[in-house]
Design an enzyme around this catalytic site. Structure first.
Site, PDB file in Angstrom:
ATOM      1  N   TYR A 185      -2.123 -29.789  30.922  1.00  0.00           N
ATOM      2  CA  TYR A 185      -3.327 -30.616  30.738  1.00  0.00           C
ATOM      3  C   TYR A 185      -2.978 -31.931  30.042  1.00  0.00           C
ATOM      4  O   TYR A 185      -2.011 -32.001  29.265  1.00  0.00           O
ATOM      5  CB  TYR A 185      -4.350 -29.873  29.872  1.00  0.00           C
ATOM      6  CG  TYR A 185      -4.910 -28.629  30.510  1.00  0.00           C
ATOM      7  CD1 TYR A 185      -5.886 -28.722  31.501  1.00  0.00           C
ATOM      8  CD2 TYR A 185      -4.472 -27.377  30.121  1.00  0.00           C
ATOM      9  CE1 TYR A 185      -6.402 -27.575  32.084  1.00  0.00           C
ATOM     10  CE2 TYR A 185      -4.988 -26.229  30.697  1.00  0.00           C
ATOM     11  CZ  TYR A 185      -5.948 -26.327  31.680  1.00  0.00           C
ATOM     12  OH  TYR A 185      -6.458 -25.208  32.248  1.00  0.00           O
TER      13      TYR A 185
ATOM     14  N   THR B  78       0.814  -1.223   0.000  1.00  0.00           N
ATOM     15  CA  THR B  78       0.000   0.000   0.000  1.00  0.00           C
ATOM     16  C   THR B  78       0.846   1.271   0.000  1.00  0.00           C
ATOM     17  O   THR B  78       0.444   2.289  -0.556  1.00  0.00           O
ATOM     18  CB  THR B  78      -0.930  -0.017   1.232  1.00  0.00           C
ATOM     19  OG1 THR B  78      -1.829  -1.100   1.066  1.00  0.00           O
ATOM     20  CG2 THR B  78      -1.728   1.264   1.363  1.00  0.00           C
TER      21      THR B  78
ATOM     22  N   LYS C  46       0.713  -8.553  12.502  1.00  0.00           N
ATOM     23  CA  LYS C  46      -0.316  -7.575  12.129  1.00  0.00           C
ATOM     24  C   LYS C  46      -1.571  -7.896  12.937  1.00  0.00           C
ATOM     25  O   LYS C  46      -2.171  -8.952  12.774  1.00  0.00           O
ATOM     26  CB  LYS C  46      -0.612  -7.636  10.622  1.00  0.00           C
ATOM     27  CG  LYS C  46      -1.571  -6.538  10.176  1.00  0.00           C
ATOM     28  CD  LYS C  46      -1.737  -6.461   8.666  1.00  0.00           C
ATOM     29  CE  LYS C  46      -2.712  -5.358   8.288  1.00  0.00           C
ATOM     30  NZ  LYS C  46      -2.942  -5.257   6.842  1.00  0.00           N
TER      31      LYS C  46
ATOM     32  N   THR D 163       1.669  -4.650   4.091  1.00  0.00           N
ATOM     33  CA  THR D 163       1.533  -5.013   5.508  1.00  0.00           C
ATOM     34  C   THR D 163       0.923  -6.404   5.719  1.00  0.00           C
ATOM     35  O   THR D 163       1.114  -7.005   6.765  1.00  0.00           O
ATOM     36  CB  THR D 163       0.670  -3.979   6.261  1.00  0.00           C
ATOM     37  OG1 THR D 163      -0.644  -3.965   5.681  1.00  0.00           O
ATOM     38  CG2 THR D 163       1.275  -2.598   6.212  1.00  0.00           C
ATOM     39  N   ASP D 164       0.181  -6.899   4.723  1.00  0.00           N
ATOM     40  CA  ASP D 164      -0.591  -8.128   4.970  1.00  0.00           C
ATOM     41  C   ASP D 164       0.282  -9.335   5.306  1.00  0.00           C
ATOM     42  O   ASP D 164      -0.065 -10.119   6.187  1.00  0.00           O
ATOM     43  CB  ASP D 164      -1.487  -8.454   3.762  1.00  0.00           C
ATOM     44  CG  ASP D 164      -2.608  -7.429   3.601  1.00  0.00           C
ATOM     45  OD1 ASP D 164      -2.846  -6.656   4.545  1.00  0.00           O
ATOM     46  OD2 ASP D 164      -3.231  -7.409   2.525  1.00  0.00           O
TER      47      ASP D 164
HETATM   48  N1  ASP Z   1      -2.795  -5.410   0.543  1.00  0.00           N
HETATM   49  C1  ASP Z   1      -1.670  -4.596   0.948  1.00  0.00           C
HETATM   50  C2  ASP Z   1      -0.414  -5.457   0.962  1.00  0.00           C
HETATM   51  O1  ASP Z   1      -0.192  -6.202   1.872  1.00  0.00           O
HETATM   52  C3  ASP Z   1      -1.921  -4.010   2.301  1.00  0.00           C
HETATM   53  C4  ASP Z   1      -0.863  -3.061   2.798  1.00  0.00           C
HETATM   54  O2  ASP Z   1       0.224  -2.944   2.289  1.00  0.00           O
HETATM   55  O3  ASP Z   1      -1.159  -2.385   3.811  1.00  0.00           O
HETATM   56  O4  ASP Z   1       0.328  -5.409   0.016  1.00  0.00           O
END
Ligand code: ASP
Length: 333
Positions: A278, A13, A157, A86-87
């Site tokens: 557990y 982005t 993220k 960011t993804d």
């Molecule tokens: N869809 C974008 C990516 O990960 C989102 C971003 O960069 O914030 O390339």
């Protein structure tokens, strides 16, 4: 002496432009150089494009090539910044933490929630933070976002829209920017444990599964038929797995006996697994599953891919996975 930083663009982005098909990474690093120079202050920058992808389209072969590019540039720069969507940024920063283990310079990955062309974006602030961290002479792989610097293998993220999109999970921030300037918590920076050696092989025969009530054992069984060598399971709570009506533990036992490496972690974001409490966790440890402890899912998965790219020896795989490699894991006593 003025510091020299290389900025590598991979897209996301931060470099986005609006097209009829939707938002796509359309700016090259050269289109962004005016803005990057505005935030670099007294740091000299050199720029290059690596690719221009939405990070949904970044795959392990890109991590490997990016690690090689950073490895070959490391002696020519004081630090390196990577611009990334960011993804999947946290997967890339986790894998680079392993592939570039013991790197002697800062490698700082950043991105943004709005394009650098948008006057109200977080893009320039994030680049400013990344460039100045890259000039800090603190070696390691980091993520810079929203005035925070996190260890690359601890970042995740956690928000899809907010500027505060990333958190350092189960680990303190490495640095924060406030009215006091950039404050680096040097005690939180993992020590280098040896010399740098590029180690960018990986296995793509690794799968990640989130446990849910109703999941079928046949899903796990089919992985072996498809040649998978590693499985990371996000189990319940501190690492619980079903074994009554639907006996997953015996299915895992068969997979492990057949040579698959199985790692079990938790679907809880914070505090990690503790499988020796557990019955549902203890039994899984007894059949030879490894524990992810407080690693992020991104680190647990990429660590498995990385180790399986290095060795097929089941004892070595266990040994490597159980060691804290780059600050990604706290092993509780
Ligand atoms: N869809 C974008 C990516 O990960 C989102 C971003 O960069 O914030 O390339």
């Amino acid at each position: 002496m003025r510091k020299k930083i290389l900025i590598i663009n991979t897209g996301g982005t931060l470099s986005a432009v609006m097209k009829e098909s939707g938002l796509i990474p359309g700016l090259s690093i050269y289109d962004m150089q005016k803005e990057l120079r505005m935030v670099s202050g007294d740091v000299d920058i050199e720029i290059e494009d690596f690719c221009s992808l939405d990070s949904a389209n970044i795959f392990p072969e890109d991590w490997s090539a990016l690690a090689a590019r950073i490895g070959e540039s490391r002696n020519s720069y004081d630090g390196i910044v990577v611009i990334h969507g960011t993804d999947t940024l946290a997967y890339t920063s986790s894998m680079l933490s392993f592939m570039l283990r013991n790197i002697g310079i800062p490698v700082v990955i950043t991105g943004s929630q709005l394009s650098i062309t948008n006057p109200v974006a977080d893009a320039m602030e994030n680049c400013r933070c990344a460039i100045h961290m890259a000039a800090s002479q603190i070696p390691g792989v980091f993520v810079a976002f929203n005035r925070k610097v996190m260890l690359g293998c601890r970042a995740s993220k956690v928000r899809s829209l907010s500027f505060d999109a990333f958190e350092s999970i189960n680990y303190p921030n490495i640095a924060t920017i406030s009215s006091l300037g950039m404050k680096i918590d040097t005690a939180a920076v993992p020590e280098r444990t040896g010399i740098f050696k590029l180690s960018n092989a990986y296995s793509d025969k690794v799968c990640m599964i989130k446990m849910f009530p109703g999941i079928h054992r046949s899903l796990l069984e089919s992985l072996a038929d498809q040649g998978y060598k590693g499985l990371y399971i996000e189990a319940y709570g501190i690492g619980g797995m079903p074994f009554l009506k639907h006996d997953f533990i015996s299915t895992l036992d068969e997979l492990i006996k057949g040579g698959m490496t199985v790692v079990v972690g938790t679907q809880c974001r914070y505090e990690g697994s503790k499988m020796d409490v557990y019955e549902t966790g203890k039994r899984t440890l007894e059949i030879g599953a490894l524990e992810a402890h407080d690693m992020t899912g991104e680190a647990a998965l990429t660590k498995l891919m990385w180790i399986l790219g290095m060795t097929q020896d089941l004892h070595e795989i266990r040994d490597y996975y159980s060691i804290n490699m780059a600050g990604e894991m706290t092993v509780r006593k």
